[in-house]
Design a protein around this motif. Structure first.
Motif, PDB file in Angstrom:
ATOM      1  N   SER A  88      -2.866  -0.661  -8.841  1.00 53.47           N
ATOM      2  CA  SER A  88      -3.221   0.905  -9.025  1.00 53.47           C
ATOM      3  C   SER A  88      -2.126   1.647  -8.462  1.00 53.47           C
ATOM      4  CB  SER A  88      -4.482   1.099  -8.426  1.00 53.47           C
ATOM      5  OG  SER A  88      -4.392   1.120  -6.742  1.00 53.47           O
ATOM      6  N   ARG A  89      -2.628   2.842  -8.680  1.00 54.07           N
ATOM      7  CA  ARG A  89      -1.347   3.944  -8.135  1.00 54.07           C
ATOM      8  C   ARG A  89      -1.052   4.045  -6.559  1.00 54.07           C
ATOM      9  NH1 ARG A  89      -2.712  10.154  -9.462  1.00 54.07           N
ATOM     10  NH2 ARG A  89      -4.354   9.409  -8.048  1.00 54.07           N
ATOM     11  N   ASP A  90      -2.138   3.777  -6.023  1.00 55.92           N
ATOM     12  CA  ASP A  90      -2.064   3.836  -4.472  1.00 55.92           C
ATOM     13  C   ASP A  90      -1.710   2.485  -3.835  1.00 55.92           C
ATOM     14  OD1 ASP A  90      -2.845   6.239  -4.492  1.00 55.92           O
ATOM     15  OD2 ASP A  90      -4.860   5.880  -4.029  1.00 55.92           O
ATOM     16  N   GLU A  91      -2.150   1.174  -4.346  1.00 56.49           N
ATOM     17  CA  GLU A  91      -1.730  -0.023  -3.907  1.00 56.49           C
ATOM     18  C   GLU A  91      -1.813  -0.985  -4.931  1.00 56.49           C
ATOM     19  OE1 GLU A  91      -4.439  -1.264  -0.792  1.00 56.49           O
ATOM     20  OE2 GLU A  91      -6.356  -0.491  -1.931  1.00 56.49           O
ATOM     21  N   THR A  92      -0.947  -2.243  -4.503  1.00 54.35           N
ATOM     22  CA  THR A  92      -0.898  -3.387  -5.265  1.00 54.35           C
ATOM     23  C   THR A  92      -1.280  -4.501  -4.716  1.00 54.35           C
ATOM     24  OG1 THR A  92       0.328  -2.514  -7.188  1.00 54.35           O
ATOM     25  CG2 THR A  92       0.288  -4.875  -7.269  1.00 54.35           C
ATOM     26  N   ASP A 133       0.883  -1.151  -0.042  1.00 56.36           N
ATOM     27  CA  ASP A 133       0.128   0.032   0.119  1.00 56.36           C
ATOM     28  C   ASP A 133       0.884   1.410  -0.047  1.00 56.36           C
ATOM     29  OD1 ASP A 133      -1.783   2.167   0.515  1.00 56.36           O
ATOM     30  OD2 ASP A 133      -3.276   0.743   1.545  1.00 56.36           O
ATOM     31  N   ILE A 134       0.981   2.062  -1.146  1.00 59.18           N
ATOM     32  CA  ILE A 134       2.012   2.985  -1.281  1.00 59.18           C
ATOM     33  C   ILE A 134       1.375   4.218  -0.588  1.00 59.18           C
ATOM     34  CG2 ILE A 134       2.878   4.609  -2.988  1.00 59.18           C
ATOM     35  CD1 ILE A 134       2.487   2.161  -5.077  1.00 59.18           C
ATOM     36  N   LYS A 135       0.054   4.408  -0.512  1.00 60.09           N
ATOM     37  CA  LYS A 135      -0.375   5.523   0.019  1.00 60.09           C
ATOM     38  C   LYS A 135      -0.256   5.606   1.551  1.00 60.09           C
ATOM     39  CE  LYS A 135      -4.810   8.276   0.068  1.00 60.09           C
ATOM     40  NZ  LYS A 135      -6.156   8.458  -0.596  1.00 60.09           N
ATOM     41  N   LYS A 136      -0.490   4.334   2.205  1.00 59.69           N
ATOM     42  CA  LYS A 136      -0.067   4.147   3.574  1.00 59.69           C
ATOM     43  C   LYS A 136       1.266   3.700   4.104  1.00 59.69           C
ATOM     44  CE  LYS A 136      -4.853   2.345   4.939  1.00 59.69           C
ATOM     45  NZ  LYS A 136      -5.630   1.301   5.662  1.00 59.69           N
ATOM     46  N   ASP A 137       2.131   3.502   3.028  1.00 59.04           N
ATOM     47  CA  ASP A 137       3.529   3.245   3.169  1.00 59.04           C
ATOM     48  C   ASP A 137       3.431   1.865   4.212  1.00 59.04           C
ATOM     49  OD1 ASP A 137       6.377   3.460   2.987  1.00 59.04           O
ATOM     50  OD2 ASP A 137       6.472   4.566   4.795  1.00 59.04           O
TER      51      ASP A 137
END
Length: 205
Positions: A177-181, A104-108
């Motif tokens: 997606s841009r925010d998570e994979t 989760d890129i948004k939440k790191d």
């Protein structure tokens, strides 16, 4: 946490697997700032959940869902936007229906599953199953730093190394997606118990 209905205790999640509490008894509390804390018999904090990325008020609450997701939420709403912390973001050796395996890129947050050290020792073991983000989406099983299994890249429909990952009982999804994979699965029949486990004894998922 373990299944309430299985006679043999089957642990699916441990909060402090690297730091067991030695000074008993212990109590789990919800602090004034909305963090889950474990205090020992001397009232010393043995573990606490991370600081939140959203504002948590004195009206916060903690709730254990029947799917094993333990949530701290602000304003008692339990909507996705109000969730300050949840154990589904920190899987241990088991992936349960509804959990996500990936990044989760948004939440790191990176969500892997790592085996127990043994069946009687629930600390970190040597096997880890995780997503590697690259040009192609693919999952790998590691023994220490060594890759011992690869799922094959995702082609938009299936993981090419697991072409038979289909079932009438389960729904499997891969999201990028841009925010998570991530990979996740759900069960069509709620009476069916299922878990996806990295086994410490034989090094398999």
């Amino acid at each position: 946490m373990w299944y309430a209905s299985i006679p043999s205790q089957t642990v699916v999640w441990v909060v402090n697997r690297q730091d067991p509490v030695l000074n008993t008894p212990t109590v789990t509390k919800l602090s004034a700032n909305g963090r889950i804390i474990i205090v020992d018999g001397q009232n010393a904090t043995e573990w606490s959940s991370p600081m939140h990325t959203i504002n948590v008020t004195g009206a916060s609450a903690a709730w254990l869902h029947d799917n094993d997701n333990f949530i701290v939420s602000s304003y008692w709403s339990f909507s996705p936007e109000s969730v300050a912390w949840q154990n589904f973001d920190y899987p241990t050796a088991t992936l349960l229906p509804g959990m996500k395996l990936g990044v989760d890129i948004k939440k790191d947050i990176t969500r892997n599953i790592t085996s127990w050290r043994s069946r009687s020792d629930l600390s970190l073991g040597t096997y880890t199953f995780k997503l590697i983000l690259s040009r192609l989406l693919e999952f790998f099983l590691f023994q220490g730093p060594t890759i011992i299994y690869a799922s094959g890249p995702y082609n938009g429909a299936v993981l090419t190394g697991v072409p038979d990952l289909r079932s009438q009982d389960f729904t499997f999804i891969v999201v990028s997606s841009r925010d998570e994979t991530y990979y996740s699965y759900s069960i069509r029949d709620p009476s069916l118990l299922s878990r996806f486990v990295v086994d410490a004894t034989v090094g398999l998922v």
